[in-house]
Design a protein around this motif. Structure first.
Motif, PDB file in Angstrom:
ATOM      1  N   THR A   1      13.035  -5.651 -11.405  1.00  0.00           N
ATOM      2  CA  THR A   1      12.674  -4.294 -11.024  1.00  0.00           C
ATOM      3  C   THR A   1      13.846  -3.672 -10.274  1.00  0.00           C
ATOM      4  N   ASP A   2      14.136  -2.427 -10.599  1.00  0.00           N
ATOM      5  CA  ASP A   2      15.258  -1.751  -9.955  1.00  0.00           C
ATOM      6  C   ASP A   2      14.864  -1.026  -8.679  1.00  0.00           C
ATOM      7  N   VAL A   3      13.712  -0.370  -8.688  1.00  0.00           N
ATOM      8  CA  VAL A   3      13.298   0.394  -7.508  1.00  0.00           C
ATOM      9  C   VAL A   3      11.772   0.417  -7.413  1.00  0.00           C
ATOM     10  N   LEU A   4      11.294   0.352  -6.187  1.00  0.00           N
ATOM     11  CA  LEU A   4       9.865   0.457  -5.903  1.00  0.00           C
ATOM     12  C   LEU A   4       9.659   1.544  -4.862  1.00  0.00           C
ATOM     13  N   SER A   5       8.571   2.270  -4.976  1.00  0.00           N
ATOM     14  CA  SER A   5       8.231   3.252  -3.945  1.00  0.00           C
ATOM     15  C   SER A   5       6.787   3.015  -3.516  1.00  0.00           C
ATOM     16  N   PHE A   6       6.562   3.138  -2.228  1.00  0.00           N
ATOM     17  CA  PHE A   6       5.247   2.917  -1.639  1.00  0.00           C
ATOM     18  C   PHE A   6       4.867   4.137  -0.820  1.00  0.00           C
ATOM     19  N   GLU A   7       3.807   4.806  -1.234  1.00  0.00           N
ATOM     20  CA  GLU A   7       3.347   5.981  -0.499  1.00  0.00           C
ATOM     21  C   GLU A   7       2.858   5.596   0.883  1.00  0.00           C
ATOM     22  N   SER A   8       3.048   6.488   1.816  1.00  0.00           N
ATOM     23  CA  SER A   8       2.566   6.291   3.176  1.00  0.00           C
ATOM     24  C   SER A   8       1.051   6.436   3.211  1.00  0.00           C
ATOM     25  N   TYR A  15       6.360  11.798   6.844  1.00  0.00           N
ATOM     26  CA  TYR A  15       6.748  10.471   6.361  1.00  0.00           C
ATOM     27  C   TYR A  15       6.080  10.239   5.015  1.00  0.00           C
ATOM     28  N   LEU A  16       6.864  10.285   3.945  1.00  0.00           N
ATOM     29  CA  LEU A  16       6.321  10.150   2.593  1.00  0.00           C
ATOM     30  C   LEU A  16       6.023   8.711   2.215  1.00  0.00           C
ATOM     31  N   HIS A  51       9.095   9.980  -7.065  1.00  0.00           N
ATOM     32  CA  HIS A  51       7.741   9.424  -7.192  1.00  0.00           C
ATOM     33  C   HIS A  51       6.918   9.739  -5.945  1.00  0.00           C
ATOM     34  N   LEU A  52       7.520   9.595  -4.771  1.00  0.00           N
ATOM     35  CA  LEU A  52       6.802   9.897  -3.530  1.00  0.00           C
ATOM     36  C   LEU A  52       6.429  11.373  -3.435  1.00  0.00           C
ATOM     37  N   LEU A  53       7.201  12.219  -4.109  1.00  0.00           N
ATOM     38  CA  LEU A  53       6.906  13.658  -4.113  1.00  0.00           C
ATOM     39  C   LEU A  53       5.882  14.029  -5.191  1.00  0.00           C
ATOM     40  N   GLY A  54       5.431  13.028  -5.960  1.00  0.00           N
ATOM     41  CA  GLY A  54       4.357  13.261  -6.921  1.00  0.00           C
ATOM     42  C   GLY A  54       4.774  13.297  -8.376  1.00  0.00           C
TER      43      GLY A  54
END
Length: 83
Positions: A1-8, A15-16, A51-54
């Protein structure tokens, strides 16, 4: 996996969430594509932020849109990204 994002889970919208980029994968991709590891990591962080911005990239059209936004943001910073 290259990148992961986790929503707050926090309701504080300043804080996203978190974005985690894999430097090892970035190094492999950067070497293959002919740009710096730093540029590849910046590309990953932007992707996670979008991704965090939707934004999503499950469909080809969405993927193209996100790629365009990422490349434009990097170009504004003087970074040419090859894909």
């Amino acid at each position: 996996t290259d990148v992961l994002s986790f929503e707050s889970c926090d309701e504080d919208q300043s804080y996203l969430g978190d974005v985690i980029a894999c430097v090892d994968v970035a190094a492999e991709h950067a070497a293959r594509l002919g740009h710096s590891v730093v540029a590849e990591c910046q590309f990953y962080v932007l992707h996670g932020l979008l991704h965090l911005l939707g934004l999503d990239d499950h469909q080809p059209r969405q993927r193209r849109h996100m790629l365009k936004l990422q490349k434009e943001a990097l170009l504004q910073q003087g970074i040419v990204f090859k894909s």
